[in-house]
Enzyme design. Structure first.
Site, PDB file in Angstrom:
ATOM      1  N   PRO A   1      -5.582  -8.821 -16.249  1.00 22.56           N
ATOM      2  CA  PRO A   1      -6.590  -9.462 -15.402  1.00 22.56           C
ATOM      3  C   PRO A   1      -8.016  -9.040 -15.767  1.00 22.56           C
ATOM      4  O   PRO A   1      -8.273  -7.872 -16.047  1.00 22.56           O
ATOM      5  CB  PRO A   1      -6.226  -8.996 -13.994  1.00 22.56           C
ATOM      6  CG  PRO A   1      -4.784  -8.650 -14.074  1.00 22.56           C
ATOM      7  CD  PRO A   1      -4.577  -8.103 -15.455  1.00 22.56           C
TER       8      PRO A   1
ATOM      9  N   TYR B   1       7.021  -8.085 -12.502  1.00 23.10           N
ATOM     10  CA  TYR B   1       6.398  -7.343 -11.399  1.00 23.10           C
ATOM     11  C   TYR B   1       5.723  -8.309 -10.421  1.00 23.10           C
ATOM     12  O   TYR B   1       5.993  -8.288  -9.220  1.00 23.10           O
ATOM     13  CB  TYR B   1       5.380  -6.372 -11.981  1.00 23.10           C
ATOM     14  CG  TYR B   1       4.731  -5.449 -10.975  1.00 23.10           C
ATOM     15  CD1 TYR B   1       5.452  -4.433 -10.346  1.00 23.10           C
ATOM     16  CD2 TYR B   1       3.375  -5.570 -10.667  1.00 23.10           C
ATOM     17  CE1 TYR B   1       4.846  -3.572  -9.445  1.00 23.10           C
ATOM     18  CE2 TYR B   1       2.763  -4.709  -9.770  1.00 23.10           C
ATOM     19  CZ  TYR B   1       3.497  -3.713  -9.158  1.00 23.10           C
ATOM     20  OH  TYR B   1       2.880  -2.862  -8.262  1.00 23.10           O
TER      21      TYR B   1
ATOM     22  N   GLY C   1     -13.531  -3.559 -22.705  1.00 20.13           N
ATOM     23  CA  GLY C   1     -13.764  -2.555 -21.670  1.00 20.13           C
ATOM     24  C   GLY C   1     -14.673  -3.038 -20.553  1.00 20.13           C
ATOM     25  O   GLY C   1     -15.083  -2.262 -19.688  1.00 20.13           O
TER      26      GLY C   1
HETATM   27  P1  NAD Z   1       5.718   5.184  -8.590  1.00 20.09           P
HETATM   28  O1  NAD Z   1       6.359   4.630  -9.807  1.00 20.09           O
HETATM   29  O2  NAD Z   1       5.152   6.552  -8.666  1.00 20.09           O
HETATM   30  O3  NAD Z   1       6.697   5.116  -7.351  1.00 20.09           O
HETATM   31  C1  NAD Z   1       7.735   4.198  -7.234  1.00 20.09           C
HETATM   32  C2  NAD Z   1       8.979   4.956  -6.800  1.00 20.09           C
HETATM   33  O4  NAD Z   1      10.058   4.025  -6.640  1.00 20.09           O
HETATM   34  C3  NAD Z   1       9.428   5.987  -7.827  1.00 20.09           C
HETATM   35  O5  NAD Z   1       9.693   7.204  -7.189  1.00 20.09           O
HETATM   36  C4  NAD Z   1      10.699   5.368  -8.411  1.00 20.09           C
HETATM   37  O6  NAD Z   1      11.611   6.331  -8.884  1.00 20.09           O
HETATM   38  C5  NAD Z   1      11.225   4.583  -7.238  1.00 20.09           C
HETATM   39  N1  NAD Z   1      12.103   3.474  -7.609  1.00 20.09           N
HETATM   40  C6  NAD Z   1      11.908   2.552  -8.586  1.00 20.09           C
HETATM   41  N2  NAD Z   1      12.939   1.694  -8.613  1.00 20.09           N
HETATM   42  C7  NAD Z   1      13.798   2.066  -7.621  1.00 20.09           C
HETATM   43  C8  NAD Z   1      15.051   1.579  -7.167  1.00 20.09           C
HETATM   44  N3  NAD Z   1      15.639   0.518  -7.709  1.00 20.09           N
HETATM   45  N4  NAD Z   1      15.639   2.233  -6.135  1.00 20.09           N
HETATM   46  C9  NAD Z   1      15.061   3.331  -5.571  1.00 20.09           C
HETATM   47  N5  NAD Z   1      13.889   3.837  -5.972  1.00 20.09           N
HETATM   48  C10 NAD Z   1      13.275   3.205  -6.986  1.00 20.09           C
HETATM   49  O7  NAD Z   1       4.583   4.137  -8.173  1.00 20.09           O
HETATM   50  P2  NAD Z   1       3.497   4.191  -7.023  1.00 20.09           P
HETATM   51  O8  NAD Z   1       2.183   4.026  -7.679  1.00 20.09           O
HETATM   52  O9  NAD Z   1       3.728   5.342  -6.108  1.00 20.09           O
HETATM   53  O10 NAD Z   1       3.820   2.834  -6.251  1.00 20.09           O
HETATM   54  C11 NAD Z   1       4.516   2.793  -5.018  1.00 20.09           C
HETATM   55  C12 NAD Z   1       4.550   1.363  -4.506  1.00 20.09           C
HETATM   56  O11 NAD Z   1       3.226   0.881  -4.320  1.00 20.09           O
HETATM   57  C13 NAD Z   1       5.226   0.386  -5.470  1.00 20.09           C
HETATM   58  O12 NAD Z   1       5.988  -0.533  -4.727  1.00 20.09           O
HETATM   59  C14 NAD Z   1       4.073  -0.305  -6.138  1.00 20.09           C
HETATM   60  O13 NAD Z   1       4.416  -1.599  -6.567  1.00 20.09           O
HETATM   61  C15 NAD Z   1       3.045  -0.322  -5.028  1.00 20.09           C
HETATM   62  N6  NAD Z   1       1.673  -0.412  -5.573  1.00 20.09           N
HETATM   63  C16 NAD Z   1       1.100   0.654  -6.216  1.00 20.09           C
HETATM   64  C17 NAD Z   1      -0.187   0.518  -6.741  1.00 20.09           C
HETATM   65  C18 NAD Z   1      -0.882   1.661  -7.449  1.00 20.09           C
HETATM   66  O14 NAD Z   1      -2.020   1.480  -7.882  1.00 20.09           O
HETATM   67  N7  NAD Z   1      -0.294   2.832  -7.601  1.00 20.09           N
HETATM   68  C19 NAD Z   1      -0.859  -0.694  -6.616  1.00 20.09           C
HETATM   69  C20 NAD Z   1      -0.228  -1.755  -5.985  1.00 20.09           C
HETATM   70  C21 NAD Z   1       1.039  -1.596  -5.449  1.00 20.09           C
HETATM   71  N1  UDP Z   2      -6.698   0.203 -19.748  1.00 23.02           N
HETATM   72  C1  UDP Z   2      -7.502   0.710 -20.763  1.00 23.02           C
HETATM   73  N2  UDP Z   2      -7.071   1.822 -21.417  1.00 23.02           N
HETATM   74  C2  UDP Z   2      -5.925   2.472 -21.109  1.00 23.02           C
HETATM   75  C3  UDP Z   2      -5.111   1.950 -20.064  1.00 23.02           C
HETATM   76  C4  UDP Z   2      -5.542   0.807 -19.411  1.00 23.02           C
HETATM   77  O1  UDP Z   2      -8.575   0.174 -21.078  1.00 23.02           O
HETATM   78  O2  UDP Z   2      -5.614   3.482 -21.762  1.00 23.02           O
HETATM   79  C5  UDP Z   2      -7.172  -1.001 -19.018  1.00 23.02           C
HETATM   80  C6  UDP Z   2      -6.131  -2.102 -18.861  1.00 23.02           C
HETATM   81  O3  UDP Z   2      -6.148  -2.969 -19.987  1.00 23.02           O
HETATM   82  C7  UDP Z   2      -6.610  -2.797 -17.601  1.00 23.02           C
HETATM   83  C8  UDP Z   2      -7.225  -1.649 -16.782  1.00 23.02           C
HETATM   84  O4  UDP Z   2      -7.469  -0.603 -17.699  1.00 23.02           O
HETATM   85  O5  UDP Z   2      -7.622  -3.723 -17.895  1.00 23.02           O
HETATM   86  C9  UDP Z   2      -6.314  -1.157 -15.678  1.00 23.02           C
HETATM   87  O6  UDP Z   2      -5.034  -0.911 -16.234  1.00 23.02           O
HETATM   88  P1  UDP Z   2      -3.831  -0.257 -15.422  1.00 23.02           P
HETATM   89  O7  UDP Z   2      -2.630  -0.309 -16.300  1.00 23.02           O
HETATM   90  O8  UDP Z   2      -4.242   1.065 -14.897  1.00 23.02           O
HETATM   91  O9  UDP Z   2      -3.640  -1.168 -14.134  1.00 23.02           O
HETATM   92  P2  UDP Z   2      -3.565  -2.752 -13.867  1.00 23.02           P
HETATM   93  O10 UDP Z   2      -3.821  -3.507 -15.132  1.00 23.02           O
HETATM   94  O11 UDP Z   2      -2.202  -2.966 -13.342  1.00 23.02           O
HETATM   95  O12 UDP Z   2      -4.643  -2.966 -12.884  1.00 23.02           O
END
Ligand code: NAD
Ligand code: UDP
Ligand code: UDP
Length: 314
Positions: free
Chosen positions: A275, A146, A208
């Protein structure tokens, strides 16, 4: 600006579906492209009656030929459980997906925005994280598909900008939450809420005391739209996130209180490369986009809890 032909990749996902909804309110024509890996038709079912909305099942690792003015490239699984399920496909989605969408943008001269991530900073040794920080990312760990995929996508965006003058925008999204999160995506907000609603133990990974900063989805979408509307040459990367920082224990306690749950906290092992702390420096978004998040965690959690209550029919 309204009345554009807009492509949203990953449009059936959590953030993508909220973005499609907002764009339609703005009188844009929206083409939602998704392979439904983590997205769900249910997320966009309520938009299907709108004649300006169209969906296409498609995997962005394959070329796509459509005529559009703007592209929001969101396709990519975002939660660790999902992106680690098929890590090779995750890298392909970020890298081949970026190449194809940039190739499309170049051909039709569209403006293109990349949904990048705070994960490009890895497990940061600078706090809070500003855009000038290059990050501390493990290239061979379980999160690398990722993190490095998204980093390479950023590289491609900036090389298309320098080499082909493609009109790019890059936003680095920090942890975002809200209705339509996937109930099984294993992310901390969805896990804690679902566990609290079911009266199950709340799983705290590690001690935590690691921190995250949570942005409500409506605030994030506003930031993304503002970035897309900046003039050509404002490329970013720009951080979008809520700078108010919480430990996971504080989050758990808040969720338990808001749900009115009797769940107890239990500790589980910390996942590899998790992280320790994360908080966006949003000075750039404040000055360039006049944007800052408005929704307090407690208010956003209430909306999200209501959503999950309905989803789980509790
Ligand atoms: P999500 O998993 O709900 O949405 C991602 C979408 O992309 C899904 O609908 C999935 O089916 C589609 N997808 C995956 N692979 C694909 C492919 N090869 N072709 C076409 N569609 C595909 O996740 P989200 O939280 O809505 O995230 C959306 C975007 O924002 C992502 O790029 C993610 O990396 C970025 N992002 C999200 C967060 C967050 O906290 N949610 C944080 C940082 C970045
Ligand atoms: N986490 C947790 N319990 C859970 C799921 C996640 O304590 O059931 C922690 C995880 O280890 C991380 C933080 O919550 O430190 C955020 O995790 P998440 O997967 O939501 O996002 P990211 O690590 O990508 O920020
Ligand atoms: N591409 C696409 N849709 C288009 C134009 C290009 O999916 O409308 C894909 C194409 O398959 C190519 C990639 O985008 O693999 C990169 O295109 P570019 O023109 O930059 O490079 P080239 O075709 O020269 O490899």
């Amino acid at each position: 600006m309204s009345g554009n032909r807009i492509l949203v990749t990953g449009g059936a996902g959590f953030i993508g579906s909220h973005l499609c909804e907002r764009l339609l309110k703005n009188d844009d024509d929206v083409l939602c492209v998704d392979n439904y890996f983590t997205g769900r038709k249910a997320n966009i079912a309520h938009l299907l009656h709108n004649s300006r909305f169209e969906i296409q099942r498609h995997d962005v690792t394959f070329p796509l030929y459509v005529e559009v003015d703007r592209i929001f490239n969101l396709a990519c699984p975002a939660s660790p459980i999902h992106y680690q399920h098929d890590p090779v496909q995750t890298t392909k989605t970020s890298v081949h997906g970026a190449i194809n969408m940039l190739g499309l943008a170049k051909r039709v001269k569209a403006r293109i925005l990349q949904a990048s991530t705070s994960e490009v900073y890895g497990d940061p040794d600078v706090h809070p994280q500003a855009e000038g920080y290059w990050g501390r990312v493990n290239p061979v760990g379980i999160r690398s598909c990722y993190d490095e995929g998204k980093r390479c996508a950023e590289t491609l965006f900036f090389d298309y900008y320098r080499q082909h003058r493609t009109d790019i925008k890059v936003v680095r999204i920090f942890n975002t939450y809200g209705p339509r999160m996937h109930p099984n995506d294993g992310r901390v907000v969805s896990n804690f809420i679902v566990q609290a609603l079911r009266g199950e133990d709340i799983t705290i990974y590690g001690d935590g005391l690691q921190t995250r900063s949570f942005c409500y989805v409506d605030d994030l979408v506003e930031g993304i739209l503002r970035m897309m509307d900046t003039e050509k040459g404002v490329t970013g990367p720009i951080n979008l996130g809520n700078p108010v920082e919480f430990t996971m224990v504080q989050l758990a306690e808040k969720v338990i209180r808001l749900v009115g749950s009797r769940s107890r906290l239990v500790h589980k092992p910390l996942p590899q490369d998790d992280p320790r702390q994360r908080k966006p420096d949003i000075d750039l978004a404040q000055t360039k986009l006049d944007w800052s998040p408005k929704v307090a965690l407690e208010d956003g959690l209430k909306e999200t809890i209501s959503y999950f209550r309905r989803e789980l029919a509790l």
